[in-house]
Design a protein around this motif. Structure first.
Motif, PDB file in Angstrom:
ATOM      1  N   LEU A  13      -6.548   9.863  15.112  1.00 12.87           N
ATOM      2  CA  LEU A  13      -6.990  10.154  13.922  1.00 12.87           C
ATOM      3  C   LEU A  13      -6.292  11.272  12.957  1.00 12.87           C
ATOM      4  O   LEU A  13      -5.837  11.041  11.827  1.00 12.87           O
ATOM      5  N   HIS A  14      -5.797  12.152  14.108  1.00 13.92           N
ATOM      6  CA  HIS A  14      -4.800  13.200  13.297  1.00 13.92           C
ATOM      7  C   HIS A  14      -3.630  12.581  13.100  1.00 13.92           C
ATOM      8  O   HIS A  14      -3.030  12.943  11.768  1.00 13.92           O
ATOM      9  N   GLU A  15      -2.965  11.737  13.637  1.00 12.52           N
ATOM     10  CA  GLU A  15      -1.845  11.072  13.447  1.00 12.52           C
ATOM     11  C   GLU A  15      -1.987  10.210  12.079  1.00 12.52           C
ATOM     12  O   GLU A  15      -1.110  10.042  11.359  1.00 12.52           O
ATOM     13  N   MET A  16      -3.023   9.573  12.020  1.00 11.78           N
ATOM     14  CA  MET A  16      -3.383   8.633  10.889  1.00 11.78           C
ATOM     15  C   MET A  16      -3.387   9.628   9.632  1.00 11.78           C
ATOM     16  O   MET A  16      -2.814   8.933   8.658  1.00 11.78           O
ATOM     17  N   HIS A  17      -4.372  10.631   9.794  1.00 13.19           N
ATOM     18  CA  HIS A  17      -4.315  11.415   8.564  1.00 13.19           C
ATOM     19  C   HIS A  17      -2.730  12.076   8.017  1.00 13.19           C
ATOM     20  O   HIS A  17      -2.687  12.110   6.985  1.00 13.19           O
ATOM     21  N   ARG A  18      -2.142  12.271   8.921  1.00 13.44           N
ATOM     22  CA  ARG A  18      -0.746  12.854   8.946  1.00 13.44           C
ATOM     23  C   ARG A  18      -0.058  11.942   8.087  1.00 13.44           C
ATOM     24  O   ARG A  18       0.654  12.232   6.969  1.00 13.44           O
ATOM     25  N   VAL A  19      -0.183  10.352   8.267  1.00 10.40           N
ATOM     26  CA  VAL A  19       0.781   9.817   7.804  1.00 10.40           C
ATOM     27  C   VAL A  19       0.250   9.521   6.542  1.00 10.40           C
ATOM     28  O   VAL A  19       1.106   9.121   5.653  1.00 10.40           O
ATOM     29  N   LYS A  20      -1.204   9.420   6.486  1.00  7.78           N
ATOM     30  CA  LYS A  20      -1.817   9.121   4.775  1.00  7.78           C
ATOM     31  C   LYS A  20      -1.216  10.233   3.994  1.00  7.78           C
ATOM     32  O   LYS A  20      -1.237   9.989   2.846  1.00  7.78           O
ATOM     33  N   THR A  21      -1.269  11.579   4.433  1.00  3.10           N
ATOM     34  CA  THR A  21      -0.938  12.569   3.594  1.00  3.10           C
ATOM     35  C   THR A  21       0.303  13.335   3.495  1.00  3.10           C
ATOM     36  O   THR A  21       0.608  14.182   2.783  1.00  3.10           O
ATOM     37  N   ASP A  22       1.385  12.521   4.220  1.00  6.63           N
ATOM     38  CA  ASP A  22       2.635  13.237   4.394  1.00  6.63           C
ATOM     39  C   ASP A  22       3.618  13.027   2.938  1.00  6.63           C
ATOM     40  O   ASP A  22       4.532  13.347   2.953  1.00  6.63           O
ATOM     41  N   GLY A  23       2.984  11.967   2.256  1.00  2.64           N
ATOM     42  CA  GLY A  23       3.648  11.683   1.148  1.00  2.64           C
ATOM     43  C   GLY A  23       4.784  10.717   0.907  1.00  2.64           C
ATOM     44  O   GLY A  23       5.533  10.606  -0.227  1.00  2.64           O
ATOM     45  N   TYR A  24       5.080  10.324   2.106  1.00  2.54           N
ATOM     46  CA  TYR A  24       6.134   9.322   2.120  1.00  2.54           C
ATOM     47  C   TYR A  24       5.958   8.093   1.477  1.00  2.54           C
ATOM     48  O   TYR A  24       6.819   7.587   0.730  1.00  2.54           O
ATOM     49  N   ILE A  25       4.748   7.389   1.556  1.00  3.95           N
ATOM     50  CA  ILE A  25       4.635   6.297   0.660  1.00  3.95           C
ATOM     51  C   ILE A  25       4.580   6.441  -0.833  1.00  3.95           C
ATOM     52  O   ILE A  25       5.155   5.847  -1.714  1.00  3.95           O
ATOM     53  N   GLU A  26       4.064   7.574  -0.994  1.00  4.31           N
ATOM     54  CA  GLU A  26       4.194   8.040  -2.806  1.00  4.31           C
ATOM     55  C   GLU A  26       5.270   8.180  -3.246  1.00  4.31           C
ATOM     56  O   GLU A  26       5.715   7.802  -4.397  1.00  4.31           O
ATOM     57  N   SER A  27       6.137   8.728  -2.347  1.00  6.01           N
ATOM     58  CA  SER A  27       7.692   9.106  -2.636  1.00  6.01           C
ATOM     59  C   SER A  27       8.189   7.796  -2.965  1.00  6.01           C
ATOM     60  O   SER A  27       9.288   7.528  -3.819  1.00  6.01           O
ATOM     61  N   GLU A  28       8.288   6.826  -1.886  1.00  8.06           N
ATOM     62  CA  GLU A  28       9.081   5.483  -1.967  1.00  8.06           C
ATOM     63  C   GLU A  28       8.275   4.777  -3.086  1.00  8.06           C
ATOM     64  O   GLU A  28       9.076   4.124  -3.829  1.00  8.06           O
ATOM     65  N   MET A  29       7.122   4.789  -3.386  1.00  7.97           N
ATOM     66  CA  MET A  29       6.614   4.123  -4.608  1.00  7.97           C
ATOM     67  C   MET A  29       7.195   4.698  -5.944  1.00  7.97           C
ATOM     68  O   MET A  29       7.473   4.026  -6.885  1.00  7.97           O
ATOM     69  N   LYS A  30       7.393   5.797  -5.910  1.00 11.02           N
ATOM     70  CA  LYS A  30       8.056   6.652  -7.075  1.00 11.02           C
ATOM     71  C   LYS A  30       9.501   6.161  -7.352  1.00 11.02           C
ATOM     72  O   LYS A  30       9.758   5.862  -8.407  1.00 11.02           O
ATOM     73  N   ILE A  31       9.919   6.120  -6.344  1.00 17.76           N
ATOM     74  CA  ILE A  31      11.502   5.512  -6.305  1.00 17.76           C
ATOM     75  C   ILE A  31      11.516   4.036  -7.045  1.00 17.76           C
ATOM     76  O   ILE A  31      12.495   3.798  -7.795  1.00 17.76           O
TER      77      ILE A  31
END
Length: 203
Positions: A13-31
């Motif tokens: 659960l901690h790892e899933m939360h980290r993946v969701k909140t690390d900003g990677y997906i948002e950063s890729e969508m912005k690009i």
């Protein structure tokens, strides 16, 4: 055993939360949206230059001077910084995350159609600048404030208005130019629509 499972569950659960909140997906969508933005701007620039080429060709056929270098770009369809623009993605239904909208792409498409029609688009940078200007001119009279704003409002990002096509060309050529420009704008509108649909379809 149960204690070991609980530890693993908490770690996952901690790892899933980290993946969701690390900003990677948002950063890729912005690009990704920035690349779509470049494609839309390139299409509008191409349309603007194509229309100018059509007019210049028929001006030369009638022995008139052409209007200068064909290097003017179309207005930016996403003016402003990231904070002034709408979000890239928005969940329309909290219970069902599959129902999403993409306000920034929709604004890009809406503004591109306005540019294609020669209509002005809302620029949040100008609104912010206007608010600061009003704050700095609080103690001036109303008439002085109107006069100070008038020059800015009279300037258009599209430059001075052109003469109607019928006033620029002979009657026969005016019909041809009008038809060619309408065809060019229709094809540009089709490509912009395809860009929007493909962009959203891949998100």
């Amino acid at each position: 055993m149960w204690k070991s499972l609980d530890i693993k569950k908490n770690d996952l659960l901690h790892e899933m939360h980290r993946v969701k909140t690390d900003g990677y997906i948002e950063s890729e969508m912005k690009i990704y949206v920035e690349e779509i933005h470049k494609l839309v701007q390139a299409e509008l620039d191409r349309n603007k230059r194509s229309i100018k080429f059509i007019k210049d060709y028929f001006h030369s056929q009638e022995g008139r001077d052409i209007t200068g270098p064909n290097d003017e770009n179309a207005p930016d369809v996403l003016p402003g910084n990231d904070e002034q623009l709408p979000p890239i993605e928005k969940e329309e239904d909290d219970q069902n995350p599959r129902f999403r909208s993409f306000p920034r792409i929709e604004l890009m498409y809406k503004n591109s159609l306005k540019v294609l029609k020669g209509e002005p688009i809302d620029d949040p940078r100008k609104k912010a600048a206007g608010f600061k200007k009003k704050q700095s001119l609080r103690n001036t009279t109303k008439s002085e404030d109107v006069q100070s704003e008038a020059p800015a409002m009279s300037r258009s990002m599209y430059g001075s208005k052109e003469l109607a096509i019928e006033d620029q060309f002979s009657p026969d050529n005016a019909k041809i130019v009008r038809s060619l420009i309408d065809l060019e704008r229709a094809s540009c509108r089709f490509r912009l629509h395809a860009l929007r649909d493909n962009a959203i379809g891949k998100l």
